[in-house]
Design an enzyme around this catalytic site. Structure first.
Site, PDB file in Angstrom:
ATOM      1  N   ASP A 153       0.870  -1.161   0.000  1.00  0.00           N
ATOM      2  CA  ASP A 153       0.000   0.000   0.000  1.00  0.00           C
ATOM      3  C   ASP A 153       0.916   1.222   0.000  1.00  0.00           C
ATOM      4  O   ASP A 153       2.132   1.100   0.201  1.00  0.00           O
ATOM      5  CB  ASP A 153      -0.935  -0.022   1.224  1.00  0.00           C
TER       6      ASP A 153
HETATM    7  C1  BGC Z   1      -4.913   3.426   0.343  1.00  0.00           C
HETATM    8  C2  BGC Z   1      -5.086   2.470  -0.805  1.00  0.00           C
HETATM    9  C3  BGC Z   1      -4.954   3.224  -2.105  1.00  0.00           C
HETATM   10  C4  BGC Z   1      -3.622   3.926  -2.137  1.00  0.00           C
HETATM   11  C5  BGC Z   1      -3.383   4.714  -3.408  1.00  0.00           C
HETATM   12  C6  BGC Z   1      -3.640   4.234   0.224  1.00  0.00           C
HETATM   13  O1  BGC Z   1      -3.564   5.214   1.194  1.00  0.00           O
HETATM   14  O2  BGC Z   1      -4.922   2.721   1.559  1.00  0.00           O
HETATM   15  O3  BGC Z   1      -6.314   1.820  -0.732  1.00  0.00           O
HETATM   16  O4  BGC Z   1      -5.103   2.355  -3.179  1.00  0.00           O
HETATM   17  O5  BGC Z   1      -3.546   4.822  -1.045  1.00  0.00           O
HETATM   18  O6  BGC Z   1      -4.178   5.823  -3.456  1.00  0.00           O
END
Ligand code: BGC
Length: 809
Positions: free
Chosen positions: A314
């Site tokens: 993530d």
């Molecule tokens: C989130 C993800 C997301 C990623 C990109 C993260 O903070 O937890 O779900 O896909 O950011 O935006």
């Protein structure tokens, strides 16, 4: 012009021409192609394309095998590839590392990009959120004459409430088409974490408290999206069930709860859809960040489940990049030059083996090879938003759940014309949650607009009152002093209609409709007092509206425009009918009006339980963890007993149970037949579903199994199959058959890491909800079945005093 002039002019023209050429040459030289050409001219043995007569051609992805490409990569190039290229994939210039990339942002608003390595024919891939529609910037370069809107589809909780994977796959198809036509390679969705606690701010993105529903819905959307030739990232792997301390929380959870709930959803999704990528989560599991756990990402995901795609972190997930590479977490997102350097240095110091890094690279290149960017897909930037709006509209109506309908309040009778629409969300209807799951859509159809469009007369006076209130609130917010340098944004507090207004409307209007709105999203969990519970003002307003309308013999309907479960206990008795509309996407108002008017008969069912009170929730005592002011760890003391598994095993009556949902018609479910009363590899169960009411409708038939609790405790029952009928006309029947396999009977025995079905009698329960079982039958398992032995991994480091039925809670 004399001859001298002619010569002068020719000389000037030649000068300009030379300058022009030189300028071009200089630009050319600055470009990558120039560098490459120079390399071809001056460096012996370097040639960009396979097949050129040069002795040592540079392997090219697609022309050469992935192994040949990897063999040709420098350490710097490998390290560059396993680290994302950030939001703008600019060339990498680090001490000792210069990897030319593309300089322009291909898709503004995308969450990230992978690095390009042009020398080897490796393009950058674009990665974009999120679960309810493609998240990209609607405006580019400040030019609002061309808008890049994406469709706002219904949120995950609504899609799951359709109990209709075929429909969800259609949503995925439309969604994936937008991914492809806007030049994106990988959609960062679906989010499939389990609804462990209703306060999780991101529950709206996720599907269910049950891993079977979550896994099936995920597989459906993934298959739909990927049928377009683009990828998905199923996320967040795993046990990422809260936003409080989301980047650091240590989730302490038993192996059994992990295997049966928090990994099972992913396993089903991966088995049934093969997502191109998996996104690991922010949290730790039993002491270690998920992205750094080899036992999770390699042993379970790849070795046990045979997963072939790549795994990414993530955004900023985990801390130890070396451990991430070694764990098999192939891509670090969004990526920074510091991380590239760290990987290079780790390889030089033998903390990451070249073999390991090559494997990470290989996983990524396998996906690059099938990406639209690699295939040079000429995207249009013009997906068919009109057609997709229809898909969003249909899905929205199919996932709304009718919770209450006293005296057939709904659908609206012929006498209902003038509607008093109360509640901010009647006008500012909420399409979906906030954060990375938000979508830049062209519009949201409000409840007010939907009703007007359906031929009703929503009271215009009330609309004016609400509109003025919103304008005032906005002006006040703009005038207010910024807090910590930031303007306070966000929706205004609920407007309270005055007593006079309520009395007047109860005289003028035929019915009251109160839309109760709630929103939440990434980065924060919902507050119990103000978001889960209704505020004192809201409850008082409901009471006053109900008193006033009921005193005139008029009804009150509530529409719940929410992303997750809310309290119903303290106010629902004032209301005649309640429609749970969830956050239904941009077509919200149209879909809500379809159900209220009876144009569509509701067929959604709850995929998550509404408890009587928050304190009934099994994880309530252990959410969001300890210490209370800044949780560092959370203990999943409830073990496998979450949602209905808990309420049914510990005899706690919910407000609305798992699988619940009313219809405007009635159904019978009769004639259960098992293929055998002895289990030999499989048993089929068939029932007959009949529409015994007066309007056409669909029924969701659910199959639960109660297994003997001989060697370990078992939930009172577990969902093992479900099927939504076609639209049945009054009097029409449909047989529904379920297959029950060994995998549906087993539980995870931690001591041996085995999946075991005990011998004994199993009860099949088929019904309209988890507590509305219409038919039962039993079969026997003659001797113990072991379906599989897993690796002994992911153990908690401390003992967990887990809940067990019949003992504590
Ligand atoms: C989130 C993800 C997301 C990623 C990109 C993260 O903070 O937890 O779900 O896909 O950011 O935006």
């Amino acid at each position: 012009m004399n001859n001298i002039d002619k010569v002068k002019k020719a000389a000037i023209n030649y000068y300009i021409y030379c300058n022009y050429r030189l300028c071009h040459f200089m630009n050319f030289m600055k470009s990558y192609a120039g560098v490459l050409l120079l390399a071809i001219i001056f460096i012996p043995g370097v040639s960009p394309v396979k097949g050129q007569s040069n002795a040592n051609p540079v392997p090219q992805l697609g022309h050469n095998t992935i192994q040949e490409v990897i063999a040709a990569m420098t350490l710097e190039e490998k390290a560059t590839l396993v680290v994302g290229a950030g939001r703008a994939p600019a060339p990498r210039n680090l001490p000792g590392v210069t990897i030319p990339g593309q300089t322009e942002i291909k898709v503004p608003g995308a969450a990230g990009n992978t690095a390009a390595i042009p020398r080897l024919g490796i393009p950058s891939m674009v990665l974009s959120d999120g679960p309810a529609g493609l998240r990209i910037s609607p405006i580019r370069n400040g030019d609002s004459t061309i808008m890049y809107y994406a469709t706002g589809f219904p949120v995950g909780t609504l899609l799951a409430s359709t109990w209709d994977p075929a429909l969800v796959e259609q949503v995925g198809k439309a969604f994936g088409n937008e991914v492809k036509e806007y030049g994106v390679d990988i959609l960062l969705a679906p989010g499939i974490n389990i609804h462990r606690n209703p306060l999780n701010g991101r529950n709206f993105e996720y599907y269910s408290e049950d891993p079977l529903i979550a896994g099936k819905m995920a597989a459906a959307i993934i298959n739909g999206v990927q049928s377009n030739g683009v990828g998905t990232a199923v996320k967040h792997f795993a046990a990422n069930n809260q936003e409080t301390s989301r980047n650091s929380i240590n989730t302490i959870v038993s192996e059994r709860a992990l295997r049966e709930l928090y990994l099972r959803n992913f396993r089903i999704a991966i088995n049934e859809s093969n997502p191109w990528t998996v996104m690991s989560s922010y949290n730790k599991i039993n002491g270690t960040y998920t992205a750094e756990r080899k036992d999770l990402i390699t042993t379970v995901l790849r070795d046990e489940w045979n997963y072939k795609g790549f795994v990414m972190t993530d955004w900023g997930g985990g801390r130890d990049w070396t451990a991430e590479m070694n764990a098999g977490n192939d891509l670090i997102m969004p990526g920074s030059p510091r991380q590239v350097q760290a990987i290079i240095s780790a390889v030089k110091h033998d903390s990451i083996s070249v073999k390991q890094l090559d494997m990470n690279v290989e996983h990524i290149l396998n996906v690059v090879l099938k990406s639209p960017s690699f295939l040079k897909y000429r995207y249009s930037n013009k997906p068919d938003l009109k057609a997709h709006a229809e898909v969003a509209h249909k899905a929205a109506t199919e996932g709304m759940v009718l919770l209450k309908n006293e005296a057939n309040t709904l659908p609206f009778s012929k006498n209902i014309k003038v509607i008093a629409a109360f509640g901010n969300a009647s006008y500012n209807t909420i399409a979906g949650g906030t954060g990375s799951g938000d979508v830049n859509k062209a519009y949201i159809i409000s409840v007010y607009k939907g009703l007007a469009n359906a031929g009703y007369a929503p009271d215009a006076g009330l609309e004016t009152i609400y509109t003025q209130y919103f304008q005032q609130a906005k002006a006040q917010a703009l005038a207010a002093a910024p807090v910590n340098g930031r303007r306070q944004q966000g929706p205004p507090p609920e407007m309270m209609a005055t007593d006079d207004q309520i009395t007047q409307k109860s005289k003028d209007c035929d019915i009251a409709l109160i839309t109760i709105g709630r929103n939440a999203g990434e980065g924060a969990d919902r507050k119990l007092e103000t978001n889960y519970n209704l505020t004192a003002d809201e409850k008082q307003q409901i009471r006053k509206i109900a008193e006033s309308f009921h005193s005139k013999g008029k009804k009150v309907v509530a529409v719940l425009n929410i992303g997750g479960v809310i309290d119903m206990n303290e106010w629902k008795d004032n209301i005649d009918a309640i429609l749970l509309a969830w956050q239904p996407g941009q077509e919200a108002g149209y879909a809500i009006a379809d159900i209220l008017s009876g144009k569509v008969n509701p067929s959604g069912k709850l995929a998550t339980t509404f408890p009587v009170q928050y304190t009934d929730v099994p994880s309530a005592k252990n959410f969001p963890g300890t210490p209370a002011d800044k949780p560092a760890q959370v203990i999943y003391q409830e073990g496998i007993y979450i949602g209905y598994r808990y309420y049914d095993s510990f005899n706690i009556k919910p407000m609305y149970e798992f699988g619940y949902g009313l219809s405007y018609t009635d159904f019978s479910i009769t004639d259960i037949k098992l293929s055998s009363d002895k289990f030999k590899g499989m048993v089929t169960a068939t029932v007959n579903v009949k529409n015994i009411g007066h309007v056409a409708g669909k029924q969701v038939v659910q199959l639960y199994i109660s297994a003997p609790a001989k060697t370990i405790d078992k939930p009172a029952q577990e969902l093992k199959g479900f099927s939504k009928t076609r639209l049945l006309q009054p009097g029409e029947s449909q047989p529904v058959t379920f297959s029950i396999r060994e995998a549906d009977l087993v539980s995870y025995h931690t001591d041996k890491s085995e999946w075991i079905a005990d011998e004994g009698q199993y009860m099949v329960k088929i019904g309209a909800s988890s507590r509305d079982i219409k038919q039962t039958a039993t079969f026997k398992v003659g001797s113990k079945i072991v379906t599989e032995t897993d690796h002994k991994v992911l153990q908690p480091l401390i003992a967990i005093d887990e809940y067990k039925p019949g003992t504590n809670k």
